[in-house]
Structure formats: C-alpha cells, structure tokens
Motif scaffolding. Sequence first.
Motif, short mmCIF file in Angstrom:
data_model
loop_
_atom_site.label_atom_id
_atom_site.label_comp_id
_atom_site.label_asym_id
_atom_site.label_seq_id
_atom_site.Cartn_x
_atom_site.Cartn_y
_atom_site.Cartn_z
N GLU A 115 0.86 -1.31 0.01
CA GLU A 115 0.05 0.05 -0.04
C GLU A 115 0.84 1.37 0.10
O GLU A 115 1.91 1.35 0.57
CB GLU A 115 -0.94 0.06 1.04
CG GLU A 115 -1.72 0.98 1.49
CD GLU A 115 -2.91 1.35 0.54
OE1 GLU A 115 -2.55 1.79 -0.76
OE2 GLU A 115 -3.79 0.95 0.57
N THR A 131 -4.88 9.74 -0.82
CA THR A 131 -5.08 8.84 -1.83
C THR A 131 -4.34 7.44 -1.52
O THR A 131 -3.50 7.59 -0.77
CB THR A 131 -4.71 9.19 -3.26
OG1 THR A 131 -3.11 9.37 -3.47
CG2 THR A 131 -5.48 10.48 -3.63
N TYR A 132 -4.93 6.37 -1.93
CA TYR A 132 -4.36 5.16 -1.49
C TYR A 132 -4.23 4.22 -2.85
O TYR A 132 -5.06 4.50 -3.78
CB TYR A 132 -5.04 4.37 -0.50
CG TYR A 132 -6.53 3.93 -0.76
CD1 TYR A 132 -7.48 5.12 -0.71
CD2 TYR A 132 -6.97 2.64 -1.23
CE1 TYR A 132 -8.79 4.59 -1.00
CE2 TYR A 132 -8.18 2.50 -1.45
CZ TYR A 132 -9.15 3.25 -1.40
OH TYR A 132 -10.61 3.00 -1.68
N SER A 133 -3.38 3.25 -2.76
CA SER A 133 -3.11 2.65 -4.06
C SER A 133 -3.67 1.08 -3.97
O SER A 133 -3.98 0.72 -5.23
CB SER A 133 -1.43 2.50 -4.25
OG SER A 133 -1.07 1.70 -3.23
N SER A 192 -6.46 -1.33 -3.71
CA SER A 192 -7.93 -1.42 -3.62
C SER A 192 -8.47 -2.24 -2.85
O SER A 192 -9.75 -2.54 -2.57
CB SER A 192 -8.52 -1.67 -5.33
OG SER A 192 -7.73 -3.10 -5.73
N SER A 236 -14.78 0.62 4.23
CA SER A 236 -15.01 0.42 2.74
C SER A 236 -16.47 0.36 2.31
O SER A 236 -16.82 0.87 1.11
CB SER A 236 -14.13 -0.38 1.92
OG SER A 236 -14.40 -1.67 2.60
N LYS A 284 -14.36 5.00 -3.15
CA LYS A 284 -13.79 3.78 -3.33
C LYS A 284 -13.17 3.81 -4.90
O LYS A 284 -12.34 3.10 -5.19
CB LYS A 284 -14.38 2.65 -2.95
CG LYS A 284 -14.70 2.35 -1.55
CD LYS A 284 -15.55 1.24 -1.23
CE LYS A 284 -15.45 0.06 -2.01
NZ LYS A 284 -16.41 -0.95 -1.72
N LYS A 300 -10.36 5.91 -5.15
CA LYS A 300 -9.36 5.49 -4.17
C LYS A 300 -8.86 6.87 -3.56
O LYS A 300 -7.56 6.97 -3.47
CB LYS A 300 -8.22 4.72 -4.73
CG LYS A 300 -8.60 3.08 -5.11
CD LYS A 300 -7.49 2.42 -5.33
CE LYS A 300 -6.97 2.60 -6.86
NZ LYS A 300 -6.03 1.52 -7.30
#
Lengths: 113, 112
Positions: free
Chosen positions: B2, B24-26, B28, B52, B68, B71
């Motif tokens: 992540e 932001t996150y990578s 999923s 989530s 989601k 992201k």
Amino acid sequence: DAGVIQSPRHEVTEMGQEVTLRCKPISGHDYLFWYRQTMMRGLELLIYFNNNVPIDDSGMPEDRFSAKMPNASFSTLKIQPSEPRDSAVYFCASSSTNTDTQYFGPGTRLTVL
Amino acid sequence: GENVEQHPSTLSVQEGDSAVIKCTYSDSASNYFPWYKQELGKRPQLIIDIRSNVGEKKDQRIAVTLNKTAKHFSLHITETQPEDSAVYFCAAKDNAGNMLTFGGGTRLMVKP
C-alpha cells in the motif's frame, strides 16, 4: 484500562551505547507495532507482532535494531550500538483482530549524542 | 504494498473556516481508513475512521468521505477552532493483518 504503556519516556545516551525501549500493550490486544517518528521521515513502521510472533520487520533500519515480544504483555525494541541518527520518538501501538483501531503509547523520545 | 499520499502538507485557515485534507491510496483491497490527530509532543490519537462499505461518516464538526472508485478519502473539519491546530495523519489498512500505512501528515494551523 491504562492504555499502551511505554518506558522510558525520555532517554539520552551516548553514541555506541545500548538502548532498550519497552512497551506494554493494551490487555487483550493481539497486535503490537513499533514506529519511529522524525521530522524528515515522518511516521515509519519498524516491525509488528501478531500473537507475540514477528510478522513484518522490513522496516527495521539495520542489524543494530532488534525487537522481541516474549509474552502478550511485553515487548522491547533494542538498539545496539546506538548512533546519533537514531534520535527520534519511538511509538508503540497495539490493536485487536476484532477491531482495526491502533492505539498509540505516549512514545519514548530518544536522543543519541 | 500500500502507498498513501496526503495533501496538503501544511494548511493555514482562519478560525471558523473549514479545513479539508485529502488522501489517496493505491491498494484497492484496503478496507479501513482512520484519521489521527497529533498535538505537539503528544501521541497520535484516533479522531474518526471509515470502512469501505460506507461513503461518509460524521462526528460533530468532523466528517470523513470515501470514494472507493477513485481510491481517495478526505477529512473535513468545519467551524475550525485554535485547538484544532495539530498534525493530522490519514492511514489505510488492507485485508492482510492489521498493519496501517500512514500518509505523510498535514500540519493544520488555525489562526484566531
């Protein structure tokens, strides 16, 4: 509950000395995390345990750092020998499989001269 | 693994204004997103979190939104007060274990 307990709160030592930081997680928590915080690198995960077993130590900077968790209520992070660049605040945190929330201890401010 | 990016790194607002911090996150597969507040010399403390399966969550003057598909997730503080001044960290957790990946932090300054 007293929360996560760390000792000492402050440690000043000279380069080359051994330093041991201690942590008592919240009772019933099965995860324990060690973090290091500096202005330059932010909050870094060093190592974490699940049920006293080290799961991921990829964040440990080098062989000078070691961590143990001999039982569910105690963990140590040891630096030997210490160097000035190890100066930072070291946090311990714990969490439970049943909840995702990590609770942080008060931290140990380490200064290596 | 992540990766969590957080913006802005510093934010200055006038008392009473709103503040928004974005992350932001990578991965999923990440499913839990907490926000921590860290006052000077203190430990990070959880202020709000979202999972989530939820798009938005509110707690008095604080709210978090999650997209989601894109992201990204955001922290919203309304009617800011001087005591809101602190460093705020976002984080993300995936399904594997309880490890959190933290953003770089946002230093929020609320001017009286």
